[in-house]
Design a protein around this motif. Structure first.
Motif, mmCIF file in Angstrom:
data_model
loop_
_atom_site.group_PDB
_atom_site.id
_atom_site.type_symbol
_atom_site.label_atom_id
_atom_site.label_comp_id
_atom_site.label_asym_id
_atom_site.label_seq_id
_atom_site.Cartn_x
_atom_site.Cartn_y
_atom_site.Cartn_z
ATOM 1 N N ASP A 39 0.807 -1.215 0.000
ATOM 2 C CA ASP A 39 0.000 0.000 0.000
ATOM 3 C C ASP A 39 0.842 1.268 0.000
ATOM 4 O O ASP A 39 0.288 2.373 0.036
ATOM 5 C CB ASP A 39 -0.920 0.015 1.229
ATOM 6 N N ARG A 40 2.149 1.130 -0.019
ATOM 7 C CA ARG A 40 3.023 2.297 0.032
ATOM 8 C C ARG A 40 3.486 2.701 -1.364
ATOM 9 O O ARG A 40 3.549 1.872 -2.279
ATOM 10 C CB ARG A 40 4.237 2.021 0.935
ATOM 11 N N ARG A 41 3.820 4.006 -1.500
ATOM 12 C CA ARG A 41 4.215 4.533 -2.809
ATOM 13 C C ARG A 41 5.702 4.876 -2.857
ATOM 14 O O ARG A 41 6.128 5.612 -3.729
ATOM 15 C CB ARG A 41 3.394 5.781 -3.127
ATOM 16 N N ASP A 42 6.473 4.372 -1.894
ATOM 17 C CA ASP A 42 7.891 4.726 -1.850
ATOM 18 C C ASP A 42 8.786 3.495 -1.916
ATOM 19 O O ASP A 42 9.849 3.457 -1.302
ATOM 20 C CB ASP A 42 8.198 5.535 -0.584
ATOM 21 N N LEU A 43 8.329 2.487 -2.682
ATOM 22 C CA LEU A 43 9.113 1.256 -2.792
ATOM 23 C C LEU A 43 10.511 1.550 -3.321
ATOM 24 O O LEU A 43 11.505 1.005 -2.830
ATOM 25 C CB LEU A 43 8.395 0.252 -3.699
ATOM 26 N N GLY A 44 10.606 2.415 -4.333
ATOM 27 C CA GLY A 44 11.926 2.744 -4.890
ATOM 28 C C GLY A 44 12.858 3.329 -3.852
ATOM 29 O O GLY A 44 14.048 2.999 -3.814
ATOM 30 N N TYR A 45 12.324 4.200 -2.991
ATOM 31 C CA TYR A 45 13.146 4.788 -1.930
ATOM 32 C C TYR A 45 13.645 3.709 -0.969
ATOM 33 O O TYR A 45 14.822 3.696 -0.584
ATOM 34 C CB TYR A 45 12.332 5.831 -1.163
ATOM 35 N N LEU A 46 12.748 2.793 -0.573
ATOM 36 C CA LEU A 46 13.144 1.738 0.363
ATOM 37 C C LEU A 46 14.201 0.825 -0.252
ATOM 38 O O LEU A 46 15.143 0.404 0.434
ATOM 39 C CB LEU A 46 11.909 0.925 0.768
#
Length: 676
Positions: free
Chosen positions: A520-527
């Motif tokens: 549900d998160r939109r920051d997969l690339g950041y992680l």
């Protein structure tokens, strides 16, 4: 006399709706002429004498805006030094056009007074016709009313440059006017005077804004780092929670064009800074603590522009803002918003996580227990530790207890400790329990839902009495700590089932923080970037992930959440010997192709493809959202990046929608003979 008749005829012609002749004043003046004749019922052929209000009316007006007058007077005195040699006088009016302050040369006193350039004169457009002050009030814009721009022929010798002054709530406060009795015919001669009037008008507004919000934090914004501390283009006032209390005129105009949530008509007051900027409150508080102008960070706003910012601390505390007790302003920023890089680094641009971080920052130093809810692997312990490190307890112990992993026979002694000789096999000197070890700091109770009922009763006493009675002890030990509990289970369901105490639940959940699942998160690339950077440091390498592998990770549902993501990346780094991660370096559960079922195509449409795990009834239905997504994919030749940009979403969201609707790119389809 001939010129007077020509002036009157021109006004009447314009007021009747005729197009202005070439070279005549701009449309702003023409609108005023039209109003004067058709709305106010004025006649330009009549003689004009300035209307001067009574001393009582003037005194009432001055008393009503006394603090504003004090601020404005300082700006007027500075401005007069720059224009007095040019033959100008300065007027300040209220919102009704009544002159409440005046600065001029004594030698011009009688002439200026006869022209109405003096205290008490009412320059309202309904009374004085088109003039700098009255028309500025109507138009609420800076303007020049030069010579025969004026409505009445008795005023055509005047040159007036005016700027509206607004209250911090956005309402008109009055007008700053720079006027001369005689000036050259050319309107261009007033450009410098108008520029100075506008500049000092903004300075007066800004000074009044800072005075009005002296008990709030103020964020200055500018496009130049060198001027942000002294001449911000925009200012926002906010409280210690980051909620906006006001905006300067420039900031209000800017915010109205940002299309913020709630619509353009929603008031600015009550919005949050994170609704305006793509950052957390921690970024704002770092500006408050910085004393070096070179550290003025760029703040990215939702207009896709970046601004340099600086934060001014409250100069005094209002009754509302100091309800918790007085606080030294110099210590306010660290106390209200401690440095929290540990919290900040847990998320990229995901809105849910940013909101959660801001809540955690506000709760960090409150004497309140916190419950973190989230699926297994979402990082509950990591979040709890970051919250601890962001608090004033960061130099005290952080003690983590997994209630599910300690055997039930040992959990009581582990938590509460015991005295020497309490039971066979006990340490000869006894043992200090984990609760006592956490004294002054944070006790993290993971999987609190698995704590046995009889221990829940003892824990409840610890929380209510702040005392621990070790096994075998006669006297309790005083403890002061903050408890952060966590569970992947719904504790309210456990309460209904009788396996969790309701009174303990309400002791633990002074605040509940729900951690979102990774899907549900939109920051997969950041992680991914963050985890790779951390792991690469241990491997002493510069690892990266190829686009093809990144696409596979973005499509995956991540049932194991962040913990699974970290394990997958470690696996990939191990197989790639610390170099770039490609699809062949990822584990099978991530790279395995879906089992496919073909949907019956809509008329004229390219067949969509459904994942076999989807319910058959749903697979045979083509909802409108699926049709729109499929059409966008076909339009952009299955370029996911282009589709995401058009929809204002990220690629991860598009991939998840494709999976939800069973849409698969033609390049991902197996050969036709292998489809089943």
């Amino acid at each position: 006399m001939i010129l007077s008749h020509q002036h009157v005829d021109e006004i009447r012609r314009i007021a009747a709706g005729h197009a202005p002749a070439a070279g005549t004043p701009d449309s702003l003046i023409h609108r005023s002429w039209h109003r004067c004749v058709n709305t106010h019922g004025l006649d330009p052929a009549q003689s004009f004498g300035p209307r001067v209000e009574s001393p009582t009316r003037l005194r009432e007006s001055r008393e009503r805006i006394e603090e504003y007058l004090q601020v404005a007077r300082g700006g007027m005195e500075q401005l007069f030094k720059r224009v007095s040699d040019l033959g100008y006088v300065l007027l300040l009016t209220d919102a009704d056009g009544v002159t409440v302050d005046y600065i001029g040369n004594d030698s011009w006193g009688k002439d200026a007074q006869r022209a109405g350039l003096y205290l008490g004169a009412n320059w309202k457009e309904e009374i004085a016709g088109t003039n700098g002050i009255g028309t500025c009030i109507y138009e609420q814009a800076a303007l020049t009313c030069h010579r025969d721009d004026h409505f009445y022929t008795g005023n055509v010798g005047l040159s007036c440059n005016t700027a509206p002054l607004f209250h911090p709530d956005g309402k008109l406060m009055g007008v700053l006017d720079v006027s001369a009795l005689a000036m050259p015919n050319a309107r261009e001669s007033q450009h410098l005077a108008l520029h100075l009037t506008t500049l000092y008008g903004q300075m007066i507004e800004d000074a009044n804004f800072v005075r009005h919000f002296r008990d709030h934090w103020i964020l200055r914004l500018a496009t130049s780092w060198a001027l942000v501390d002294v001449l911000g283009d925009m200012m926002l006032a906010f409280d210690s929670d980051g909620v906006l209390a006001g905006a300067s005129t420039g900031a209000r105009k800017w915010l109205s064009g940002l299309a913020l949530q709630g619509g353009d008509d929603a008031p600015i007051e009550g919005r949050h800074l994170t609704d305006v900027f793509r950052c957390s409150m921690d970024d704002i508080w770092r500006l408050a603590r910085s004393s070096n102008v070179m550290d003025r960070a760029l703040l990215s706003a939702f207009d896709h522009q970046s601004y340099f910012g600086s934060v001014v601390a409250p100069r005094m505390r209002s009754a509302a803002s100091s309800a918790a007790g007085p606080r030294d302003v110099t210590d306010a920023a660290p106390a209200l918003a401690p440095a929290s890089p540990a919290l900040e680094r847990l998320a990229g641009d995901d809105k849910q996580m940013r909101a959660l971080q801001d809540q955690a920052r506000r709760l960090a130093n409150k004497r309140i227990n916190i419950l973190i809810q989230g699926e297994t692997g979402t990082g509950k312990e990591v979040f709890a530790k970051a919250l601890h490190e962001s608090s004033t307890r960061h130099d005290k112990p952080f003690v983590a207890v997994n209630c599910a992993s300690i055997p039930e026979s040992l959990i009581e002694s582990e938590l509460f400790g015991y005295t020497a000789g309490t039971f066979t096999g006990a340490r000869s000197r006894g043992m200090k329990g984990l609760i006592v070890q956490a004294h002054g700091g944070t006790l993290f109770l993971d999987e609190i839902g698995d704590m046995p009922l009889h221990l829940q009763t003892r824990l409840l006493r610890v929380l209510s009495e702040h005392e621990v009675l070790p096994l075998g002890a006669d006297r309790p030990i005083r403890v002061e700590l903050t408890v952060i509990a966590a569970s992947h289970r719904d504790l309210r369901q456990l309460i209904a089932a009788g396996s969790f105490r309701e009174d303990l639940y309400y002791r633990l959940c002074g605040a509940t923080l729900p951690l979102p699942a990774l899907r549900d998160r939109r920051d997969l690339g950041y992680l991914i970037e963050l985890i790779l950077r951390e792991e690469a440091e241990h491997l002493d390498t510069r690892a990266y992930i190829a686009d093809e592998a990144l696409e596979l990770l973005e499509r995956y549902e991540w049932p194991g959440n962040v913990r699974q993501l970290r394990n997958v990346l470690r696996f990939g780094l191990a197989l790639s010997d610390g170099e770039g991660i490609y699809p062949e370096h990822l584990p099978p559960e991530v790279t395995a192709p879906p089992v496919l079922l073909l949907l019956p195509p809509a008329s004229g449409a390219v067949p969509a493809v459904s994942v076999a795990q989807s319910p058959p009834a749903r697979a045979m239905t083509r909802p409108p959202e699926a049709e729109r997504l499929l059409a966008a994919l076909q339009e952009h030749r299955w370029n996911i990046t282009a589709v995401a940009a058009q929809a204002g979403q990220n690629r991860t969201t598009i991939y998840r929608q494709m999976k939800r609707f069973g849409i698969v790119s033609p390049t991902q389809l197996p050969p036709e003979g292998e489809r089943s």
